[in-house]
Design an enzyme around this catalytic site. Structure first.
Site, PDB file in Angstrom:
ATOM      1  N   CYS A 156      37.841  22.015  21.990  1.00 62.16           N
ATOM      2  CA  CYS A 156      38.059  21.419  23.523  1.00 62.16           C
ATOM      3  C   CYS A 156      37.466  20.103  23.995  1.00 62.16           C
ATOM      4  O   CYS A 156      37.458  19.518  24.806  1.00 62.16           O
ATOM      5  CB  CYS A 156      37.158  22.495  24.669  1.00 62.16           C
ATOM      6  SG  CYS A 156      35.410  21.917  24.624  1.00 62.16           S
TER       7      CYS A 156
ATOM      8  N   HIS B 251      15.503  32.389  14.734  1.00 57.68           N
ATOM      9  CA  HIS B 251      15.649  30.886  15.056  1.00 57.68           C
ATOM     10  C   HIS B 251      17.224  30.652  14.533  1.00 57.68           C
ATOM     11  O   HIS B 251      17.522  29.601  14.654  1.00 57.68           O
ATOM     12  CB  HIS B 251      14.729  30.210  14.355  1.00 57.68           C
ATOM     13  CG  HIS B 251      13.487  30.472  14.746  1.00 57.68           C
ATOM     14  ND1 HIS B 251      12.305  29.803  13.951  1.00 57.68           N
ATOM     15  CD2 HIS B 251      13.012  30.995  15.836  1.00 57.68           C
ATOM     16  CE1 HIS B 251      11.315  30.285  14.673  1.00 57.68           C
ATOM     17  NE2 HIS B 251      11.571  30.738  15.825  1.00 57.68           N
TER      18      HIS B 251
ATOM     19  N   SER C 169       3.570  29.057   8.134  1.00 57.89           N
ATOM     20  CA  SER C 169       2.586  28.307   8.816  1.00 57.89           C
ATOM     21  C   SER C 169       1.840  29.127  10.040  1.00 57.89           C
ATOM     22  O   SER C 169       0.740  29.033  10.294  1.00 57.89           O
ATOM     23  CB  SER C 169       2.450  26.871   9.183  1.00 57.89           C
ATOM     24  OG  SER C 169       3.797  26.874  10.202  1.00 57.89           O
TER      25      SER C 169
HETATM   26  C1  BJW Z   1       4.714  28.187   0.651  1.00 55.07           C
HETATM   27  C2  BJW Z   1       5.177  27.597  -0.386  1.00 55.07           C
HETATM   28  C3  BJW Z   1       5.498  28.597  -1.487  1.00 55.07           C
HETATM   29  C4  BJW Z   1       5.147  26.302   1.173  1.00 55.07           C
HETATM   30  N1  BJW Z   1       5.084  29.755  -1.495  1.00 55.07           N
HETATM   31  N2  BJW Z   1       4.270  29.514   0.741  1.00 55.07           N
HETATM   32  C5  BJW Z   1       2.435  30.526  22.630  1.00 55.07           C
HETATM   33  C6  BJW Z   1       1.549  29.684  22.149  1.00 55.07           C
HETATM   34  C7  BJW Z   1       1.851  28.351  22.071  1.00 55.07           C
HETATM   35  C8  BJW Z   1       3.091  27.738  22.354  1.00 55.07           C
HETATM   36  C9  BJW Z   1       4.263  28.486  22.674  1.00 55.07           C
HETATM   37  C10 BJW Z   1       3.748  30.187  22.769  1.00 55.07           C
HETATM   38  N3  BJW Z   1       5.056  30.833  23.019  1.00 55.07           N
HETATM   39  C11 BJW Z   1       6.228  29.673  22.975  1.00 55.07           C
HETATM   40  C12 BJW Z   1       5.588  28.611  22.665  1.00 55.07           C
HETATM   41  C13 BJW Z   1       6.275  27.217  22.680  1.00 55.07           C
HETATM   42  C14 BJW Z   1       6.851  27.082  21.310  1.00 55.07           C
HETATM   43  C15 BJW Z   1       5.861  27.213  20.026  1.00 55.07           C
HETATM   44  O1  BJW Z   1       5.701  27.953  19.290  1.00 55.07           O
HETATM   45  N4  BJW Z   1       5.295  25.909  20.041  1.00 55.07           N
HETATM   46  C16 BJW Z   1       4.120  25.824  18.981  1.00 55.07           C
HETATM   47  C17 BJW Z   1       4.665  24.470  18.160  1.00 55.07           C
HETATM   48  C18 BJW Z   1       3.001  25.706  19.468  1.00 55.07           C
HETATM   49  N5  BJW Z   1       8.091  28.001  21.093  1.00 55.07           N
HETATM   50  C19 BJW Z   1       8.974  27.883  21.279  1.00 55.07           C
HETATM   51  O2  BJW Z   1       9.598  27.348  22.199  1.00 55.07           O
HETATM   52  C20 BJW Z   1      10.062  29.206  20.996  1.00 55.07           C
HETATM   53  N6  BJW Z   1      10.897  29.708  22.232  1.00 55.07           N
HETATM   54  C21 BJW Z   1      10.319  30.299  23.152  1.00 55.07           C
HETATM   55  O3  BJW Z   1       8.974  30.698  23.029  1.00 55.07           O
HETATM   56  O4  BJW Z   1      11.034  30.656  24.165  1.00 55.07           O
HETATM   57  C22 BJW Z   1      10.576  31.347  25.281  1.00 55.07           C
HETATM   58  C23 BJW Z   1      10.349  30.239  26.206  1.00 55.07           C
HETATM   59  C24 BJW Z   1      11.259  29.508  26.817  1.00 55.07           C
HETATM   60  C25 BJW Z   1      11.066  28.273  27.494  1.00 55.07           C
HETATM   61  C26 BJW Z   1       9.949  28.014  27.563  1.00 55.07           C
HETATM   62  C27 BJW Z   1       8.844  28.536  27.168  1.00 55.07           C
HETATM   63  C28 BJW Z   1       8.855  29.746  26.535  1.00 55.07           C
HETATM   64  C29 BJW Z   1      11.215  28.746  20.098  1.00 55.07           C
HETATM   65  C30 BJW Z   1      10.760  28.314  18.862  1.00 55.07           C
HETATM   66  C31 BJW Z   1      11.876  27.704  17.817  1.00 55.07           C
HETATM   67  C32 BJW Z   1      11.306  26.973  16.669  1.00 55.07           C
HETATM   68  N7  BJW Z   1      12.676  26.209  16.070  1.00 55.07           N
HETATM   69  C33 BJW Z   1      12.297  25.668  14.856  1.00 55.07           C
HETATM   70  C34 BJW Z   1      13.527  24.972  14.418  1.00 55.07           C
HETATM   71  C35 BJW Z   1      14.805  25.995  14.180  1.00 55.07           C
HETATM   72  C36 BJW Z   1      16.226  25.289  13.727  1.00 55.07           C
HETATM   73  C37 BJW Z   1      15.832  24.682  12.448  1.00 55.07           C
HETATM   74  O5  BJW Z   1      15.390  25.139  11.264  1.00 55.07           O
HETATM   75  O6  BJW Z   1      16.017  23.343  12.266  1.00 55.07           O
HETATM   76  O7  BJW Z   1      12.060  26.822  13.790  1.00 55.07           O
HETATM   77  S1  BJW Z   1      10.916  24.616  14.468  1.00 55.07           S
HETATM   78  C38 BJW Z   1      10.532  25.146  12.818  1.00 55.07           C
HETATM   79  O8  BJW Z   1       9.399  25.896  12.814  1.00 55.07           O
HETATM   80  C39 BJW Z   1      11.840  26.148  12.452  1.00 55.07           C
HETATM   81  C40 BJW Z   1      10.704  27.137  11.885  1.00 55.07           C
HETATM   82  O9  BJW Z   1      11.310  28.491  11.802  1.00 55.07           O
HETATM   83  C41 BJW Z   1       9.607  27.226  12.628  1.00 55.07           C
HETATM   84  C42 BJW Z   1       8.357  27.914  11.825  1.00 55.07           C
HETATM   85  O10 BJW Z   1       8.052  26.936  10.618  1.00 55.07           O
HETATM   86  P1  BJW Z   1       7.691  27.813   9.419  1.00 55.07           P
HETATM   87  O11 BJW Z   1       8.734  28.724   8.744  1.00 55.07           O
HETATM   88  O12 BJW Z   1       6.553  28.457   9.653  1.00 55.07           O
HETATM   89  O13 BJW Z   1       7.384  26.525   8.489  1.00 55.07           O
HETATM   90  P2  BJW Z   1       6.276  25.439   8.142  1.00 55.07           P
HETATM   91  O14 BJW Z   1       6.886  24.243   7.485  1.00 55.07           O
HETATM   92  O15 BJW Z   1       5.529  25.466   9.443  1.00 55.07           O
HETATM   93  O16 BJW Z   1       5.382  26.464   7.223  1.00 55.07           O
HETATM   94  C43 BJW Z   1       5.724  26.537   5.787  1.00 55.07           C
HETATM   95  C44 BJW Z   1       4.455  27.431   5.086  1.00 55.07           C
HETATM   96  O17 BJW Z   1       5.034  27.684   3.969  1.00 55.07           O
HETATM   97  C45 BJW Z   1       3.286  26.598   4.953  1.00 55.07           C
HETATM   98  O18 BJW Z   1       2.193  27.320   5.630  1.00 55.07           O
HETATM   99  C46 BJW Z   1       3.218  26.261   3.606  1.00 55.07           C
HETATM  100  O19 BJW Z   1       1.714  26.370   3.135  1.00 55.07           O
HETATM  101  C47 BJW Z   1       3.868  27.550   3.024  1.00 55.07           C
HETATM  102  N8  BJW Z   1       4.501  27.386   1.699  1.00 55.07           N
HETATM  103  N9  BJW Z   1       5.381  26.373  -0.013  1.00 55.07           N
HETATM  104  C48 BJW Z   1       4.436  30.311  -0.106  1.00 55.07           C
HETATM  105  N10 BJW Z   1       6.290  28.173  -2.380  1.00 55.07           N
HETATM  106 ZN    ZN Z   2      34.092  23.521  23.523  1.00 62.05          ZN
END
Ligand code: BJW
Ligand code: ZN
Length: 239
Positions: A149, A118, A188
């Site tokens: 720019c 990401h 998650s």
């Molecule tokens: C602990 C702890 C401790 C706490 N010890 N554990 C298939 C099905 C459905 C939807 C889609 C699909 N394919 C694609 C999609 C659409 C979409 C998507 O997934 N949507 C879902 C919400 C359903 N995906 C996309 O759009 C992706 N692109 C894509 O597919 O391109 C192709 C395409 C293009 C055009 C049209 C269609 C397709 C891109 C996804 C980009 C995600 N971006 C973000 C922001 C990044 C920048 C930033 O940081 O600001 O990424 S969103 C955010 O979520 C961030 C994270 O990397 C991502 C995942 O979150 P993560 O890391 O899992 O964190 P949390 O907070 O959710 O979970 C934390 C966990 O830790 C919890 O479980 C806690 O319990 C645990 N925890 N403390 C151990 N101490």
């Molecule tokens: Zn520029």
């Protein structure tokens, strides 16, 4: 925990290891995750801010969120979970760390083979001319930042609906398919295509070990699902 003993044995024998990390691995470094407790910023969800539409509608708001996170991250340090992964990498002939995180704490800890699905919060990209550059200043002198720019800069991260960096999923899938063991840490597993790497690795024969405070949609599929803080669990995997 007898299961942890067994997992440690399997990991010790593995030649090829893939790891998928999410925001939870950095929680013990003081960086809030996206979902769950403390996951909201000013009542906005990640899905309200991490989109090209949100940025187009209100660049200062989205930049305010990133500026706040950049400052938190700049003052954070890797925790024992990040360092445990560095030690596992050093012991394995094949190792790939696939991270959804943009905070750079894996780099700071010393991990080498990292795939950043990401993007990177320190990277900026001009929405007008496409130039990109790194800027680690926190606070930034100007928010929103501008390109030379005159165009508006955006964070060099991947938002919902955007493609991941070119070729990176192929590399991640290759690592997942080759893995004897896949560690899934602090995610998650709700966001795709990253989450899809877990069943992908499992189908290809990997032993999947999950480490999370809670269960996820993939806990039942995992061979081991450990509940607890990653900073406490991962060091216990080491011999
Ligand atoms: C602990 C702890 C401790 C706490 N010890 N554990 C298939 C099905 C459905 C939807 C889609 C699909 N394919 C694609 C999609 C659409 C979409 C998507 O997934 N949507 C879902 C919400 C359903 N995906 C996309 O759009 C992706 N692109 C894509 O597919 O391109 C192709 C395409 C293009 C055009 C049209 C269609 C397709 C891109 C996804 C980009 C995600 N971006 C973000 C922001 C990044 C920048 C930033 O940081 O600001 O990424 S969103 C955010 O979520 C961030 C994270 O990397 C991502 C995942 O979150 P993560 O890391 O899992 O964190 P949390 O907070 O959710 O979970 C934390 C966990 O830790 C919890 O479980 C806690 O319990 C645990 N925890 N403390 C151990 N101490
Ligand atoms: Zn520029």
């Amino acid at each position: 925990m007898a299961d942890l003993e067994r997992a440690r044995g399997l990991l010790a024998r593995a030649r090829s290891v893939a790891v998928l990390t999410g925001a939870g691995i950095s929680a013990e470094s003081g960086i809030p995750s996206f979902r769950g407790a403390g996951g909201l910023w000013k009542n906005f969800r990640a899905e309200d801010l991490a989109t090209p539409q949100a940025f187009a509608r209100n660049p200062p708001l989205v930049w305010e969120w990133y500026a706040w996170r950049r400052e938190l991250i700049a003052n954070a340090a890797p925790n024992p979970a990040h360092y445990a992964l560095v030690r596992i990498e050093a012991a394995k002939p094949q190792f790939t760390l696939i991270t959804q995180n943009v905070d750079g704490l894996h780099d700071l800890a010393g991990s080498r083979q990292i795939l950043k699905l990401h993007g990177d919060i320190w990277r900026l990209r001009c929405i007008l001319c496409g130039t990109h550059w790194d800027d680690r200043r926190a606070p930034l002198p100007q928010v929103p930042p501008l390109c030379a720019c005159g165009g508006l800069a955006r964070p060099g991260v991947v938002w919902f609906g955007e493609s991941l960096p070119e070729g990176i999923m192929q590399q991640a899938e290759h690592a997942a398919a080759a893995a004897d063991v896949m560690l899934v840490v602090g995610t998650s597993a709700l966001v795709y295509p990253a989450a899809g790497l877990i069943p992908y690795a499992k189908r290809a024969g990997a032993t999947v070990m999950e480490f999370n405070l809670e269960t996820t949609a993939f806990s039942a599929m995992a061979d081991f699902s450990f509940q607890g803080p990653a900073g406490e669990l991962l060091p216990r995997l080491l011999i």
